[in-house]
Design a protein around this motif. Structure first.
Motif, PDB file in Angstrom:
ATOM      1  N   LEU A  42       2.661   0.870  -5.870  1.00 55.39           N
ATOM      2  CA  LEU A  42       2.022  -0.416  -6.208  1.00 55.39           C
ATOM      3  C   LEU A  42       1.544  -1.116  -4.940  1.00 55.39           C
ATOM      4  O   LEU A  42       0.450  -1.678  -4.892  1.00 55.39           O
ATOM      5  N   PHE A  43       2.360  -1.080  -3.893  1.00 57.22           N
ATOM      6  CA  PHE A  43       1.993  -1.709  -2.624  1.00 57.22           C
ATOM      7  C   PHE A  43       0.740  -1.055  -2.061  1.00 57.22           C
ATOM      8  O   PHE A  43      -0.218  -1.732  -1.666  1.00 57.22           O
ATOM      9  N   GLU A  44       0.736   0.288  -2.063  1.00 57.15           N
ATOM     10  CA  GLU A  44      -0.412   0.968  -1.454  1.00 57.15           C
ATOM     11  C   GLU A  44      -1.685   0.757  -2.268  1.00 57.15           C
ATOM     12  O   GLU A  44      -2.786   0.717  -1.725  1.00 57.15           O
ATOM     13  N   ALA A  45      -1.536   0.559  -3.589  1.00 50.70           N
ATOM     14  CA  ALA A  45      -2.713   0.327  -4.424  1.00 50.70           C
ATOM     15  C   ALA A  45      -3.243  -1.101  -4.258  1.00 50.70           C
ATOM     16  O   ALA A  45      -4.449  -1.331  -4.295  1.00 50.70           O
ATOM     17  N   ASN A  46      -2.350  -2.071  -4.076  1.00 51.56           N
ATOM     18  CA  ASN A  46      -2.771  -3.475  -4.090  1.00 51.56           C
ATOM     19  C   ASN A  46      -2.871  -4.132  -2.718  1.00 51.56           C
ATOM     20  O   ASN A  46      -3.629  -5.080  -2.542  1.00 51.56           O
ATOM     21  N   CYS A  47      -2.071  -3.686  -1.764  1.00 50.54           N
ATOM     22  CA  CYS A  47      -1.894  -4.456  -0.533  1.00 50.54           C
ATOM     23  C   CYS A  47      -2.408  -3.747   0.722  1.00 50.54           C
ATOM     24  O   CYS A  47      -2.566  -4.385   1.781  1.00 50.54           O
ATOM     25  N   ALA A  48      -2.646  -2.414   0.614  1.00 49.82           N
ATOM     26  CA  ALA A  48      -2.905  -1.620   1.826  1.00 49.82           C
ATOM     27  C   ALA A  48      -4.272  -1.902   2.456  1.00 49.82           C
ATOM     28  O   ALA A  48      -4.512  -1.523   3.601  1.00 49.82           O
ATOM     29  N   ALA A  49      -5.174  -2.581   1.716  1.00 47.18           N
ATOM     30  CA  ALA A  49      -6.475  -2.879   2.309  1.00 47.18           C
ATOM     31  C   ALA A  49      -6.321  -3.862   3.477  1.00 47.18           C
ATOM     32  O   ALA A  49      -7.110  -3.860   4.411  1.00 47.18           O
ATOM     33  N   CYS A  50      -5.281  -4.703   3.414  1.00 45.54           N
ATOM     34  CA  CYS A  50      -5.081  -5.718   4.460  1.00 45.54           C
ATOM     35  C   CYS A  50      -3.835  -5.477   5.305  1.00 45.54           C
ATOM     36  O   CYS A  50      -3.777  -5.900   6.449  1.00 45.54           O
ATOM     37  N   HIS A  51      -2.802  -4.868   4.704  1.00 44.66           N
ATOM     38  CA  HIS A  51      -1.527  -4.736   5.412  1.00 44.66           C
ATOM     39  C   HIS A  51      -1.263  -3.296   5.836  1.00 44.66           C
ATOM     40  O   HIS A  51      -1.646  -2.361   5.137  1.00 44.66           O
ATOM     41  N   ALA A  52      -0.584  -3.152   6.959  1.00 41.98           N
ATOM     42  CA  ALA A  52      -0.217  -1.825   7.449  1.00 41.98           C
ATOM     43  C   ALA A  52       1.293  -1.652   7.384  1.00 41.98           C
ATOM     44  O   ALA A  52       2.047  -2.593   7.587  1.00 41.98           O
ATOM     45  N   VAL A  53       1.712  -0.438   7.063  1.00 41.42           N
ATOM     46  CA  VAL A  53       3.119  -0.052   7.198  1.00 41.42           C
ATOM     47  C   VAL A  53       3.113   1.271   7.948  1.00 41.42           C
ATOM     48  O   VAL A  53       2.521   2.250   7.489  1.00 41.42           O
TER      49      VAL A  53
ATOM     50  N   GLY B 190      -4.443  -8.335   7.705  1.00 42.64           N
ATOM     51  CA  GLY B 190      -3.239  -9.113   7.402  1.00 42.64           C
ATOM     52  C   GLY B 190      -2.091  -8.655   8.282  1.00 42.64           C
ATOM     53  O   GLY B 190      -2.215  -7.663   9.009  1.00 42.64           O
ATOM     54  N   PRO B 191      -0.976  -9.367   8.236  1.00 42.19           N
ATOM     55  CA  PRO B 191       0.170  -9.001   9.077  1.00 42.19           C
ATOM     56  C   PRO B 191       0.673  -7.582   8.841  1.00 42.19           C
ATOM     57  O   PRO B 191       0.642  -7.089   7.713  1.00 42.19           O
ATOM     58  N   ASP B 192       1.130  -6.962   9.918  1.00 45.21           N
ATOM     59  CA  ASP B 192       1.774  -5.653   9.849  1.00 45.21           C
ATOM     60  C   ASP B 192       3.128  -5.831   9.156  1.00 45.21           C
ATOM     61  O   ASP B 192       3.871  -6.748   9.482  1.00 45.21           O
ATOM     62  N   LEU B 193       3.436  -4.956   8.187  1.00 47.83           N
ATOM     63  CA  LEU B 193       4.678  -5.148   7.435  1.00 47.83           C
ATOM     64  C   LEU B 193       5.703  -4.038   7.678  1.00 47.83           C
ATOM     65  O   LEU B 193       6.680  -3.924   6.937  1.00 47.83           O
ATOM     66  N   SER B 194       5.484  -3.216   8.729  1.00 42.66           N
ATOM     67  CA  SER B 194       6.522  -2.252   9.101  1.00 42.66           C
ATOM     68  C   SER B 194       7.771  -3.063   9.436  1.00 42.66           C
ATOM     69  O   SER B 194       7.661  -4.168   9.968  1.00 42.66           O
TER      70      SER B 194
ATOM     71  N   GLY C 199       3.608   4.794   9.426  1.00 44.21           N
ATOM     72  CA  GLY C 199       4.077   6.039   8.809  1.00 44.21           C
ATOM     73  C   GLY C 199       3.657   6.188   7.361  1.00 44.21           C
ATOM     74  O   GLY C 199       4.190   7.030   6.648  1.00 44.21           O
ATOM     75  N   THR C 200       2.716   5.344   6.889  1.00 50.46           N
ATOM     76  CA  THR C 200       2.233   5.479   5.501  1.00 50.46           C
ATOM     77  C   THR C 200       0.707   5.392   5.508  1.00 50.46           C
ATOM     78  O   THR C 200       0.088   5.229   6.561  1.00 50.46           O
ATOM     79  N   ASN C 201       0.137   5.450   4.295  1.00 54.95           N
ATOM     80  CA  ASN C 201      -1.318   5.343   4.181  1.00 54.95           C
ATOM     81  C   ASN C 201      -1.800   3.895   4.292  1.00 54.95           C
ATOM     82  O   ASN C 201      -3.004   3.650   4.316  1.00 54.95           O
ATOM     83  N   ALA C 202      -0.876   2.945   4.314  1.00 60.37           N
ATOM     84  CA  ALA C 202      -1.271   1.537   4.430  1.00 60.37           C
ATOM     85  C   ALA C 202      -1.619   1.255   5.882  1.00 60.37           C
ATOM     86  O   ALA C 202      -0.748   1.253   6.747  1.00 60.37           O
TER      87      ALA C 202
ATOM     88  N   PRO D 179       9.121   4.700   6.440  1.00 63.54           N
ATOM     89  CA  PRO D 179       9.868   4.220   5.266  1.00 63.54           C
ATOM     90  C   PRO D 179      10.898   5.248   4.809  1.00 63.54           C
ATOM     91  O   PRO D 179      10.685   6.452   4.948  1.00 63.54           O
ATOM     92  N   THR D 180      12.001   4.758   4.251  1.00 64.96           N
ATOM     93  CA  THR D 180      13.022   5.673   3.740  1.00 64.96           C
ATOM     94  C   THR D 180      12.727   6.072   2.303  1.00 64.96           C
ATOM     95  O   THR D 180      13.212   7.085   1.831  1.00 64.96           O
ATOM     96  N   VAL D 181      11.926   5.256   1.598  1.00 65.34           N
ATOM     97  CA  VAL D 181      11.631   5.604   0.197  1.00 65.34           C
ATOM     98  C   VAL D 181      10.454   6.588   0.138  1.00 65.34           C
ATOM     99  O   VAL D 181       9.561   6.563   0.985  1.00 65.34           O
ATOM    100  N   ALA D 182      10.480   7.446  -0.869  1.00 66.31           N
ATOM    101  CA  ALA D 182       9.459   8.498  -1.007  1.00 66.31           C
ATOM    102  C   ALA D 182       8.116   7.903  -1.410  1.00 66.31           C
ATOM    103  O   ALA D 182       8.039   6.785  -1.928  1.00 66.31           O
ATOM    104  N   ALA D 183       7.068   8.664  -1.149  1.00 68.36           N
ATOM    105  CA  ALA D 183       5.720   8.207  -1.493  1.00 68.36           C
ATOM    106  C   ALA D 183       5.556   8.055  -3.003  1.00 68.36           C
ATOM    107  O   ALA D 183       4.637   7.396  -3.473  1.00 68.36           O
TER     108      ALA D 183
END
Ligand code: CUA
Length: 344
Positions: free
Chosen positions: A250-261, A271-275, A263-266, A239-243
């Motif tokens: 918000l994404f990592e708190a709410n969505c990361a249990a199912c979705h991956a991005v 669920g679908p990969d969102l990279s 290069g991040t903690n998600a 991702p280009t945006v900072a952690a």
């Protein structure tokens, strides 16, 4: 009788009218002969059609001839001629179907041998998982993952291994010919090759639950150099945006249990990969054009848009929070435009 028939004809005409009036967003065409897979089954398809029409004409014609010629007239009480057996007719009735089945068997064996031939080298291996109600694509040798949009190069065989993760699905791209059931606990194999660049329409072809009809996907076939470029950009993606960005937090708190991005903690896998989500042409597993308003509604309550969606509703999030998450998702992008290719 005639009235019943005209009612049926009217309904049929209305249905045809509706089908023709609908705006076609894609062209499902099993006769698209640009795909080697479809070419391989073409003789079988054509001869099956020819035999079917011949059988219909000959048997239907014989029936009409007999019924009209030997119809009983008013006051005609003569008993019909009775006879037992006719060797010539019985021989024809035995030999002709046998010949048809023999020809179709040979054509079937030939088509199967062609479509099941696995190329020995220079293929791209993709592991495909069907989930209620979306598709996951992992490029086994390239170390790249993408969901709902399968990006492939033109002219290179794609060796696919297809698996169902919950119930039985079926992976199908009409214009490229590839179709295999995605069965839990089993791995089906099929190889496909796209010969022209474009966006192909894929569809789950096995009834799998409330959103079976909404379990779509796209295959994006790129010229070989563009594909090479995609692979190197996808591997290097982060991702280009900072952690510390609010949307990302918000994404990592709410969505990361199912979705991956990447290069991040998600790192969720359910669920679908969102990279590189920002490059997606479609949303909701190929269901809609990828647009901010739709994404907003989707995050708030996906089940309302897509019956049976396994993604929980996030109605507790404020509109502002959802917008922040959307903004983060659209920032996940590699420098490449897939939407410029024609929809096939
Ligand atoms: Cu998955 Cu139908």
């Amino acid at each position: 009788m005639l009235r019943k028939f005209s009612g049926f004809a009217l309904v049929l005409a209305l249905l045809c009218g509706v089908a023709l009036a609908a705006d076609p967003v894609h062209t499902l065409n099993v006769l698209d002969m640009s795909a080697p897979y479809n070419q391989a089954i073409r003789p079988l398809l054509i001869w099956t059609l020819v035999f079917s029409v011949l059988v219909l004409l000959v048997t239907g014609g014989a029936l009409f001839y007999v019924v009209s010629k030997f119809r009983a007239e008013e006051g005609d009480n003569k008993k019909a001629d009775q006879f037992h057996g006719n060797n010539a007719v019985e021989t024809v009735l035995l030999v002709v179907p046998l010949a048809i089945v023999a020809v179709l068997s040979i054509l079937t064996a030939d088509a199967l041998a062609k479509v099941n031939k696995t190329p020995k080298k220079d293929t791209i291996k993709v592991s495909i998982d069907g989930w209620q109600f979306w598709w996951d694509f992992k490029y086994t040798d390239l170390g790249v993952r993408n969901s709902n949009e399968l990006i492939i190069p033109v002219g290179k065989p794609i060796e696919m291994e297809i698996n169902g993760k919950d119930v039985i699905h079926s992976f199908w791209i009409a214009n490229l010919g590839a179709k295999r059931d995605a069965i839990p606990g089993q791995k089906a194999h099929v190889t496909l090759t796209a010969t022209k660049p474009g966006i192909y329409y894929g569809q789950c072809a096995e009834l799998c639950g409330a959103s079976h009809a909404n379990m779509l996907f796209r295959v994006i076939a790129l010229p070989p150099q563009e594909f090479e470029s995609f692979v190197s950009k996808a591997k290097a993606f982060k991702p280009t945006v900072a952690a510390t960005d609010n949307g990302r937090k918000l994404f990592e708190a709410n969505c990361a249990a199912c979705h991956a991005v990447q290069g991040t903690n998600a790192k969720g896998v359910a669920g679908p990969d969102l990279s590189y989500f920002g490059n997606r042409i479609t949303l909701g597993a190929g269901l809609w054009k990828n647009e901010p308003q739709k994404l907003h509604d989707w995050i708030k309550n996906s089940g309302e848009l897509k019956p049976g969606s396994k993604m929980p509703a996030f109605s507790q999030l404020s509109d502002n929070d959802v917008s922040e998450i959307s903004k983060y998702l659209y920032s996940l992008k590699i420098d490449q435009d897939f939407s410029k290719y024609p929809t096939l």
